[in-house]
Scaffold this active site. Structure first.
Site, PDB file in Angstrom:
ATOM      1  N   LYS A   1       0.861  -1.197   0.000  1.00 49.46           N
ATOM      2  CA  LYS A   1       0.000   0.000   0.000  1.00 49.46           C
ATOM      3  C   LYS A   1       0.897   1.247   0.000  1.00 49.46           C
ATOM      4  O   LYS A   1       1.956   1.204  -0.614  1.00 49.46           O
ATOM      5  CB  LYS A   1      -0.974  -0.048   1.187  1.00 49.46           C
ATOM      6  CG  LYS A   1      -1.740  -1.390   1.200  1.00 49.46           C
ATOM      7  CD  LYS A   1      -2.869  -1.450   2.180  1.00 49.46           C
ATOM      8  CE  LYS A   1      -3.531  -2.825   2.086  1.00 49.46           C
ATOM      9  NZ  LYS A   1      -4.696  -2.966   2.953  1.00 49.46           N
TER      10      LYS A   1
ATOM     11  N   GLY B   1      -1.321  -7.424   3.479  1.00 48.61           N
ATOM     12  CA  GLY B   1      -1.085  -6.004   3.692  1.00 48.61           C
ATOM     13  C   GLY B   1      -0.140  -5.774   4.860  1.00 48.61           C
ATOM     14  O   GLY B   1       1.077  -5.942   4.751  1.00 48.61           O
TER      15      GLY B   1
ATOM     16  N   HIS C   1      -8.432  -3.037  -6.234  1.00 48.75           N
ATOM     17  CA  HIS C   1      -8.366  -3.219  -4.780  1.00 48.75           C
ATOM     18  C   HIS C   1      -9.520  -2.457  -4.129  1.00 48.75           C
ATOM     19  O   HIS C   1      -9.898  -1.378  -4.608  1.00 48.75           O
ATOM     20  CB  HIS C   1      -7.014  -2.712  -4.248  1.00 48.75           C
ATOM     21  CG  HIS C   1      -6.774  -3.111  -2.825  1.00 48.75           C
ATOM     22  ND1 HIS C   1      -7.341  -2.434  -1.773  1.00 48.75           N
ATOM     23  CD2 HIS C   1      -6.074  -4.131  -2.291  1.00 48.75           C
ATOM     24  CE1 HIS C   1      -6.975  -3.035  -0.638  1.00 48.75           C
ATOM     25  NE2 HIS C   1      -6.213  -4.065  -0.924  1.00 48.75           N
TER      26      HIS C   1
HETATM   27  P1  13P Z   1      -4.217  -6.560   5.638  1.00 53.49           P
HETATM   28  O1  13P Z   1      -3.378  -7.808   5.477  1.00 53.49           O
HETATM   29  O2  13P Z   1      -3.481  -5.438   6.303  1.00 53.49           O
HETATM   30  O3  13P Z   1      -5.541  -6.873   6.245  1.00 53.49           O
HETATM   31  O4  13P Z   1      -4.503  -6.022   4.134  1.00 53.49           O
HETATM   32  C1  13P Z   1      -5.065  -6.870   3.217  1.00 53.49           C
HETATM   33  C2  13P Z   1      -5.008  -6.198   1.886  1.00 53.49           C
HETATM   34  O5  13P Z   1      -5.731  -5.270   1.600  1.00 53.49           O
HETATM   35  C3  13P Z   1      -4.024  -6.685   0.923  1.00 53.49           C
HETATM   36  O6  13P Z   1      -4.286  -6.178  -0.348  1.00 53.49           O
END
Ligand code: 13P
Length: 255
Positions: A12, A238, A100
């Site tokens: 991200k 994430g 996403h």
């Molecule tokens: P998390 O693993 O932080 O819950 O995020 C998941 C995600 O959006 C991966 O694209």
């Protein structure tokens, strides 16, 4: 049908290019040849990191594959602030996340845009990671299956045969992203089986080759159980992917 597992990090909007070098180097010290042989290891990094990571992985022969988190569907043009799939392909980017939930919710990406992006990514010989998933309200209303089936139908419009086979799908229930709540492995597997059934109706046999990941609070402590499920072929990670030790333990879920 055995599908090759794919464990992907979605950083991200974290890690500038200098931090990215350190994180990928540390990850490469922890991963061994067996790990890369067992699954595709992918880092989906911010655009500003990608050129740096391309140089690092090529120079040090690190078999981590690179992914982008978004792209435009046009090759070039007057689209201030956008990055084209041509530019990504030139950097040896192998995967591009499309649709996403954060882009759908925060940046108003529509099903039609997701479909155009997926086609553009395929056209440039990269693999789209097509994200689908329901909100908490949709889940509570019992609409999970309809929601993901509709998203899949829209995303795969006009994508068939060998192109469809190359795609990766990520099932990410929105209520499980960054919340510490994850779908139980059985629940995730059931929805992923629904997604595969929807794909089979659309692309027939190609559906057996499409890898479907689970995403949403994946951690070293829950990855093994998720990966034991019959329809789960990988994870899109994430928060837990930001730390190289934690992500290495996720990649090494078999140990
Ligand atoms: P998390 O693993 O932080 O819950 O995020 C998941 C995600 O959006 C991966 O694209």
């Amino acid at each position: 049908m055995t599908r090759r597992p794919i464990i992907a990090a979605n950083w991200k909007m974290h890690h500038d290019h200098l931090v990215a070098i350190q994180v990928v180097q540390k990850l490469s010290y922890r991963l061994e040849r067996d790990d890369y042989e067992a699954c595709d290891v992918v880092i989906c990094a911010p655009f500003t990191d990608l050129r740096t990571l391309q140089t690092l992985t090529e120079a040090d022969r690190i078999p981590i594959l690179l992914g982008a988190q978004n792209c435009h569907w046009q090759d070039r043009g007057a689209f201030t602030g956008e990055v084209s799939p041509v530019m990504l392909a030139k950097l040896n980017i192998r995967y591009v996340i499309v649709g996403h939930s954060e882009r759908r919710q925060l940046f108003d990406e529509t099903d039609d845009m997701v479909n155009r992006k997926a086609k553009a990514v395929l056209h440039h010989e990269m693999t789209p990671i097509v994200c689908v998933g329901e909100t908490l309200e949709e889940r509570d209303r019992g609409d999970t299956e309809t929601r993901v089936t509709d998203q899949i139908a829209a995303a795969f419009a006009g994508i068939r045969g060998a192109d469809a086979e190359r795609c990766v799908v990520a099932y990410e229930p929105i209520w499980a992203i960054g919340t510490g709540r994850n779908a139980t492995p059985d629940d995730a597997n059931a929805t992923i089986a629904t997604i595969r059934a929807a794909l089979r109706r659309l692309v027939s046999d190609a559906a057996d080759d499409i890898r479907i990941q689970y995403g949403g609070s994946v951690k070293p402590g829950n990855i093994a159980e998720l990966m034991r499920m019959s329809d789960i072929d990988g994870a899109l990670v994430g928060g837990a992917s930001l730390d190289p030790d934690e992500f290495a333990r996720i990649v090494q879920y078999r140990r």
